[in-house]
Design a protein around this motif. Structure first.
Motif, PDB file in Angstrom:
ATOM      1  N   LYS A  27       1.408  -1.168  -0.554  1.00 31.50           N
ATOM      2  CA  LYS A  27       0.012   0.733   0.078  1.00 31.50           C
ATOM      3  C   LYS A  27       0.821   1.183  -0.043  1.00 31.50           C
ATOM      4  O   LYS A  27       0.732   2.361  -0.200  1.00 31.50           O
ATOM      5  N   ARG A  30       2.001   2.441  -3.659  1.00 28.50           N
ATOM      6  CA  ARG A  30       0.916   3.006  -4.546  1.00 28.50           C
ATOM      7  C   ARG A  30       0.998   4.012  -3.696  1.00 28.50           C
ATOM      8  O   ARG A  30       0.531   5.408  -4.573  1.00 28.50           O
ATOM      9  N   LYS A  35       6.499   3.353  -9.337  1.00 31.36           N
ATOM     10  CA  LYS A  35       5.213   1.544  -9.921  1.00 31.36           C
ATOM     11  C   LYS A  35       6.292   0.901 -10.252  1.00 31.36           C
ATOM     12  O   LYS A  35       7.241   0.035 -10.734  1.00 31.36           O
ATOM     13  N   GLN A  46       1.998  -7.073  -6.658  1.00 35.31           N
ATOM     14  CA  GLN A  46       3.574  -6.830  -7.106  1.00 35.31           C
ATOM     15  C   GLN A  46       4.826  -7.882  -6.470  1.00 35.31           C
ATOM     16  O   GLN A  46       4.849  -8.714  -5.926  1.00 35.31           O
TER      17      GLN A  46
END
Length: 256
Positions: A27, A30, A35, A46
Motif C-alpha cells: 500500500k 501505491r 511504479k 507486486q
C-alpha cells in the motif's frame, strides 16, 4: 529494474506479523506513486520479497525487501517518497538498485547481527557487565553447545557452537566484529530504557537459522540463571550475504 530497500521496525510495529508488513509496504508503494512491477495472471501482485521476516516482538534496524520497478528516481528521492507515507516506527534507511540477475536476498542470506537487552524493569545478573563478559567468554570456549531440535516427527541434538560467530558485551567490541560499514552511531533504534547485555553474530538463512533467543537461553542455563524470554528485547542490527569468502551487509550485495 530491481531495488533493495533497508528499513527499521521498532516500537509497537514489532508486534505486527510478516503478512501485515508485506501488505503495508504494498500500500505504501501505491501511496508514494512508485511504479512497481506486477506479476502476470488472474491475480496480479507486486513483485516483492523479504529477507528472513522478523519474528513477532523483535525490533530491527536492518530489515530488507527486494522489489521490481517499472521506473525509478535517485535512491535518496525514492527513500524520501516512501518515508513520506510511512509511520514513525517503520522507516526506510536505505534504497539501493541491484543487478537484474541478482538472486533473492533470502537465498543469499548468511548471517545476522543481534543486540540482546534487558527490558525496562527487568533485572538479573547479566545487568552486571563484568559478570556478562566472564560468562559469555567461557560460554564460547566450549567445544560443543548442544540443543534439542524438535520437529513434527522427531527430536535430535544439534551443535550450535559453529554457528555462533561471536559474542560481544559492548557496542565498542561489536564494531570490531561486525562487517557492516554502517555502525558509526553509538546506538540502534531500540528503547533507550533497555539495558544492553550482548551483541552476537549468528548463522542465518533458509537452511539454517540460529535465533538469538536460543543463544540467550543456553547462556542462561550455562550461567545458572532462570530464562524468561519476556525479560529480553531481541533487536536485529544487520544482515549479511557472503561474497568472495567475506560477509558484506545485504545492502551492498549485488548493488549496482
Amino acid at each position: 529494474m530491481k531495488a533493495r530497500i533497508k528499513f527499521s521496525k521498532t516500537g509497537s510495529m514489532r508486534f505486527i506479523g510478516h503478512l501485515d508488513v508485506m501488505r503495508y509496504f504494498q500500500k505504501a508503494m501505491r501511496r508514494a506513486g512508485i511504479k512497481a512491477s506486477y506479476s502476470q495472471g488472474f491475480s496480479p501482485h507486486q513483485l516483492m520479497s523479504f529477507t528472513s521476516p522478523l519474528g513477532i516482538g523483535l525490533s530491527s534496524d536492518a530489515e530488507y525487501l527486494d522489489i521490481a520497478l517499472e521506473e525509478g528516481d535517485t535512491p535518496q528521492a525514492m527513500a524520501d517518497r516512501i518515508n513520506a507515507v510511512l509511520n514513525d516506527e517503520i522507516r526506510v534507511k536505505g534504497f539501493t538498485y541491484i543487478k537484474d540477475n541478482a538472486k533473492p536476498s533470502m537465498a543469499a542470506l548468511t548471517a545476522c547481527d543481534y543486540l540482546i537487552a534487558l527490558k525496562p524493569g527487568k533485572n538479573n545478573k547479566f545487568a552486571d557487565k563484568e559478570f556478562t563478559r566472564k560468562q559469555a567468554g567461557s560460554f564460547l570456549l566450549q567445544d560443543k553447545i548442544e540443543v534439542l531440535k524438535k520437529t513434527k516427527k522427531s527430536e535430535k541434538l544439534i551443535d550450535i557452537r559453529p554457528n555462533i560467530y561471536y559474542i560481544a558485551d559492548s557496542f565498542k567490541d561489536y564494531k570490531k566484529y561486525a562487517c557492516s560499514g554502517e555502525t558509526e552511531n553509538e546506538s540502534f533504534c531500540i528503547n533507550k530504557e533497555c539495558t544492553e547485555i550482548l551483541y552476537c553474530g549468528l548463522a542465518a538463512g533458509s537452511v539454517l537459522n540460529i535465533k538469538p533467543g536460543l543463544v540467550m537461553e543456553e547462556l542462561c542455563k550455562y550461567s545458572g540463571i532462570a530464562y524468561n524470554e519476556f525479560d529480553y528485547q531481541f533487536h536485529r542490527a544487520e544482515m549479511y550475504a557472503e561474497a568472495d569468502g567475506k560477509l558484506i551487509p545485504m545492502s551492498l550485495y549485488d548493488a549496482i
